[in-house]
Design a protein around this motif. Structure first.
Motif, mmCIF file in Angstrom:
data_model
loop_
_atom_site.group_PDB
_atom_site.id
_atom_site.type_symbol
_atom_site.label_atom_id
_atom_site.label_comp_id
_atom_site.label_asym_id
_atom_site.label_seq_id
_atom_site.Cartn_x
_atom_site.Cartn_y
_atom_site.Cartn_z
ATOM 1 N N PHE A 99 -3.722 6.924 -6.432
ATOM 2 C CA PHE A 99 -4.809 6.662 -4.772
ATOM 3 C C PHE A 99 -5.645 7.383 -4.397
ATOM 4 C CE2 PHE A 99 -2.790 3.205 -2.245
ATOM 5 C CZ PHE A 99 -3.575 3.228 -1.142
ATOM 6 N N ILE A 100 -6.956 7.236 -4.687
ATOM 7 C CA ILE A 100 -7.878 7.612 -4.183
ATOM 8 C C ILE A 100 -8.648 7.720 -3.445
ATOM 9 C CG2 ILE A 100 -9.772 9.462 -5.231
ATOM 10 C CD1 ILE A 100 -8.243 9.344 -8.036
ATOM 11 N N VAL A 101 -9.400 8.644 -2.033
ATOM 12 C CA VAL A 101 -10.249 8.132 -1.832
ATOM 13 C C VAL A 101 -11.334 8.453 -1.125
ATOM 14 C CG1 VAL A 101 -8.234 7.039 0.215
ATOM 15 C CG2 VAL A 101 -9.174 8.901 0.729
ATOM 16 N N ALA A 102 -12.425 7.888 -1.098
ATOM 17 C CA ALA A 102 -14.108 8.464 -0.756
ATOM 18 C C ALA A 102 -14.186 8.918 0.866
ATOM 19 C CB ALA A 102 -14.845 7.738 -1.421
ATOM 20 N N GLU A 103 -14.104 9.588 0.838
ATOM 21 C CA GLU A 103 -14.418 9.989 2.766
ATOM 22 C C GLU A 103 -15.854 11.212 2.632
ATOM 23 O OE1 GLU A 103 -11.402 11.889 5.603
ATOM 24 O OE2 GLU A 103 -12.592 12.629 4.576
ATOM 25 N N ASN A 104 -16.551 10.142 3.996
ATOM 26 C CA ASN A 104 -17.429 10.788 4.314
ATOM 27 C C ASN A 104 -16.883 11.849 5.126
ATOM 28 O OD1 ASN A 104 -17.998 9.621 6.481
ATOM 29 N ND2 ASN A 104 -19.802 8.673 5.698
ATOM 30 N N SER A 105 -18.101 12.615 6.082
ATOM 31 C CA SER A 105 -18.063 13.059 7.387
ATOM 32 C C SER A 105 -17.759 12.577 8.574
ATOM 33 C CB SER A 105 -19.449 14.496 7.697
ATOM 34 O OG SER A 105 -19.713 13.173 7.938
ATOM 35 N N GLU A 106 -17.716 11.075 9.202
ATOM 36 C CA GLU A 106 -17.058 10.337 9.733
ATOM 37 C C GLU A 106 -15.756 9.595 9.526
ATOM 38 O OE1 GLU A 106 -20.262 7.877 10.468
ATOM 39 O OE2 GLU A 106 -21.654 10.011 10.561
ATOM 40 N N ASN A 107 -16.056 8.933 8.247
ATOM 41 C CA ASN A 107 -14.588 8.219 8.049
ATOM 42 C C ASN A 107 -14.553 7.390 6.053
ATOM 43 O OD1 ASN A 107 -12.337 6.009 8.453
ATOM 44 N ND2 ASN A 107 -14.033 4.699 9.828
ATOM 45 N N ARG A 108 -13.345 7.143 5.968
ATOM 46 C CA ARG A 108 -13.154 5.988 4.107
ATOM 47 C C ARG A 108 -14.322 5.633 4.623
ATOM 48 N NH1 ARG A 108 -10.105 8.202 7.955
ATOM 49 N NH2 ARG A 108 -7.893 9.070 7.869
ATOM 50 N N ILE A 109 -14.829 5.591 2.994
ATOM 51 C CA ILE A 109 -15.834 4.950 2.895
ATOM 52 C C ILE A 109 -15.269 4.053 1.542
ATOM 53 C CG2 ILE A 109 -17.781 5.757 3.693
ATOM 54 C CD1 ILE A 109 -18.509 7.083 1.583
ATOM 55 N N GLY A 110 -14.085 4.692 0.733
ATOM 56 C CA GLY A 110 -14.119 3.474 -0.592
ATOM 57 C C GLY A 110 -12.587 3.844 -1.224
ATOM 58 N N TYR A 111 -12.144 3.650 -1.918
ATOM 59 C CA TYR A 111 -10.344 3.902 -2.421
ATOM 60 C C TYR A 111 -10.775 3.450 -3.811
ATOM 61 C CZ TYR A 111 -9.348 -1.056 -1.708
ATOM 62 O OH TYR A 111 -9.264 -2.564 -2.042
ATOM 63 N N ILE A 112 -9.531 3.623 -4.578
ATOM 64 C CA ILE A 112 -8.694 2.795 -5.577
ATOM 65 C C ILE A 112 -7.357 3.011 -5.452
ATOM 66 C CG2 ILE A 112 -8.887 5.235 -7.078
ATOM 67 C CD1 ILE A 112 -9.797 2.813 -9.373
ATOM 68 N N MET A 113 -6.601 1.992 -5.593
ATOM 69 C CA MET A 113 -4.794 2.332 -5.811
ATOM 70 C C MET A 113 -4.643 1.264 -7.196
ATOM 71 S SD MET A 113 -4.469 -0.052 -3.166
ATOM 72 C CE MET A 113 -4.078 -2.016 -2.781
ATOM 73 N N CYS A 114 -3.934 2.083 -7.611
ATOM 74 C CA CYS A 114 -3.703 1.998 -9.275
ATOM 75 C C CYS A 114 -1.897 1.800 -9.678
ATOM 76 C CB CYS A 114 -3.795 2.975 -10.166
ATOM 77 S SG CYS A 114 -5.092 3.000 -9.970
ATOM 78 N N TYR A 132 1.031 -0.970 0.049
ATOM 79 C CA TYR A 132 -0.306 0.563 -0.451
ATOM 80 C C TYR A 132 0.872 0.294 -0.287
ATOM 81 C CZ TYR A 132 -4.358 -2.837 0.952
ATOM 82 O OH TYR A 132 -5.164 -3.610 1.056
ATOM 83 N N GLU A 133 1.930 0.957 0.941
ATOM 84 C CA GLU A 133 2.657 2.521 1.421
ATOM 85 C C GLU A 133 3.434 2.484 -0.192
ATOM 86 O OE1 GLU A 133 5.153 1.775 4.375
ATOM 87 O OE2 GLU A 133 3.959 1.407 5.696
ATOM 88 N N SER A 134 3.806 1.467 -1.198
ATOM 89 C CA SER A 134 4.243 1.885 -2.215
ATOM 90 C C SER A 134 3.233 2.083 -3.775
ATOM 91 C CB SER A 134 5.404 0.789 -2.471
ATOM 92 O OG SER A 134 4.311 -0.349 -2.504
ATOM 93 N N LEU A 135 2.467 1.690 -3.071
ATOM 94 C CA LEU A 135 1.182 1.908 -4.450
ATOM 95 C C LEU A 135 1.528 4.084 -4.445
ATOM 96 C CD1 LEU A 135 -1.756 -0.645 -4.725
ATOM 97 C CD2 LEU A 135 1.263 0.081 -6.275
ATOM 98 N N LEU A 136 0.732 4.230 -2.924
ATOM 99 C CA LEU A 136 0.801 5.543 -2.753
ATOM 100 C C LEU A 136 2.091 6.490 -2.912
ATOM 101 C CD1 LEU A 136 -0.664 8.075 -1.623
ATOM 102 C CD2 LEU A 136 -0.182 7.145 0.894
ATOM 103 N N ALA A 137 3.107 6.099 -2.442
ATOM 104 C CA ALA A 137 4.144 6.936 -3.076
ATOM 105 C C ALA A 137 5.021 7.124 -4.468
ATOM 106 C CB ALA A 137 5.514 5.889 -2.327
ATOM 107 N N GLU A 138 4.343 5.858 -5.334
ATOM 108 C CA GLU A 138 4.759 5.696 -6.421
ATOM 109 C C GLU A 138 3.595 6.300 -7.628
ATOM 110 O OE1 GLU A 138 5.512 1.325 -7.687
ATOM 111 O OE2 GLU A 138 6.326 1.603 -6.405
ATOM 112 N N LEU A 139 2.253 6.344 -7.319
ATOM 113 C CA LEU A 139 1.302 6.709 -7.983
ATOM 114 C C LEU A 139 0.768 7.395 -7.046
ATOM 115 C CD1 LEU A 139 0.547 7.164 -11.209
ATOM 116 C CD2 LEU A 139 -0.379 4.723 -10.965
ATOM 117 N N PRO A 140 0.667 8.768 -6.275
ATOM 118 C CA PRO A 140 -0.397 9.220 -5.467
ATOM 119 C C PRO A 140 -1.602 10.016 -6.514
ATOM 120 C CG PRO A 140 1.714 10.757 -6.001
ATOM 121 C CD PRO A 140 2.297 9.303 -6.410
ATOM 122 N N GLU A 141 -1.383 9.894 -7.696
ATOM 123 C CA GLU A 141 -2.553 10.766 -8.504
ATOM 124 C C GLU A 141 -3.350 9.852 -8.522
ATOM 125 O OE1 GLU A 141 0.570 10.201 -9.132
ATOM 126 O OE2 GLU A 141 1.445 12.115 -10.207
#
Ligand SMILES: CC(C)(COP(=O)(O)OP(=O)(O)OC[C@H]1O[C@@H](n2cnc3c(N)ncnc32)[C@H](O)[C@@H]1OP(=O)(O)O)[C@@H](O)C(=O)NCCC(=O)NCCS
Length: 165
Positions: free
Chosen positions: A52-67, A41-50
């Protein structure tokens, strides 16, 4: 600084940050049988942050995509060697599905891999995963191959791809 890409009701779609990785792992554990090491997970965020996307509501993260990005043979052109974006994993918590969050995550990741000048974008999906296959088809992905026994449990995958250039 947070990079908010779009708002969807009370949900923000934004680039992931290191503090999102544990919540993303938790969503992954709840929604998919394929899991990964913390380091991956850390390496995907470091390599392609553009893309690596999250969906978040007022309380928490509710979805993600990583590539990730790769160089390899084209899924569209005979003998072409191209730069490809690859969806590693995407999920939305069950109770937040069918609100357009999955679509927004995939659309924003397409923009992210375009920023990295990828020629194509592809993914693997279980042949039985009708919700996901339909979502990708709506966004222009085409089934290019069926991968025999791709998953550990023996199920086949569709390789679906879209041309970006
Ligand atoms: C695949 C997945 C990410 C889709 O997420 P999602 O947030 O439900 O996706 P969307 O809401 O954008 O689209 C799903 C459906 O909701 C519909 N929808 C979107 N907004 C809507 C709204 N406001 N009201 C009613 N329906 C809506 C879409 O039209 C779509 O309908 P369809 O399935 O009949 O075509 C989700 O099902 C999931 O996490 N599955 C488990 C993990 C998984 O399989 N990941 C893919 C591995 S390859």
């Amino acid at each position: 600084m947070q990079v908010i890409l779009r708002e969807l009701g009370d949900c923000n779609i934004r680039r992931a940050e290191p503090s999102d990785l544990i919540p993303v792992m938790e969503i992954n554990l709840k929604t998919l049988p394929e899991h990964y090491s913390d380091y991956f997970y850390e390496s995907l965020l470091a390599e392609l942050p553009e893309a690596f996307i999250v969906a978040e509501n007022s309380e928490n993260r509710i979805g993600y995509i990583m590539c990730k990005t790769e160089y390899g043979f084209s899924n569209f052109k005979k003998l072409g060697f191209v730069k490809k974006g690859h969806v590693v994993s995407v999920a939305v918590l069950d109770e937040y599905r069918k609100k357009g969050i999955g679509r927004a995550l995939v659309e924003e990741s397409v923009k992210g891999v375009r920023l990295r000048k990828c020629d194509e974008f592809y993914l693997e999906v279980r042949c039985s995963n009708n919700d996901a296959v339909r979502l990708y088809e709506k966004l222009g992905f085409i089934i290019k191959q069926q991968l025999n026994a791709y998953y550990r449990d023996g199920e086949d995958a569709y390789l679906m791809a879209i041309e970006l250039s």
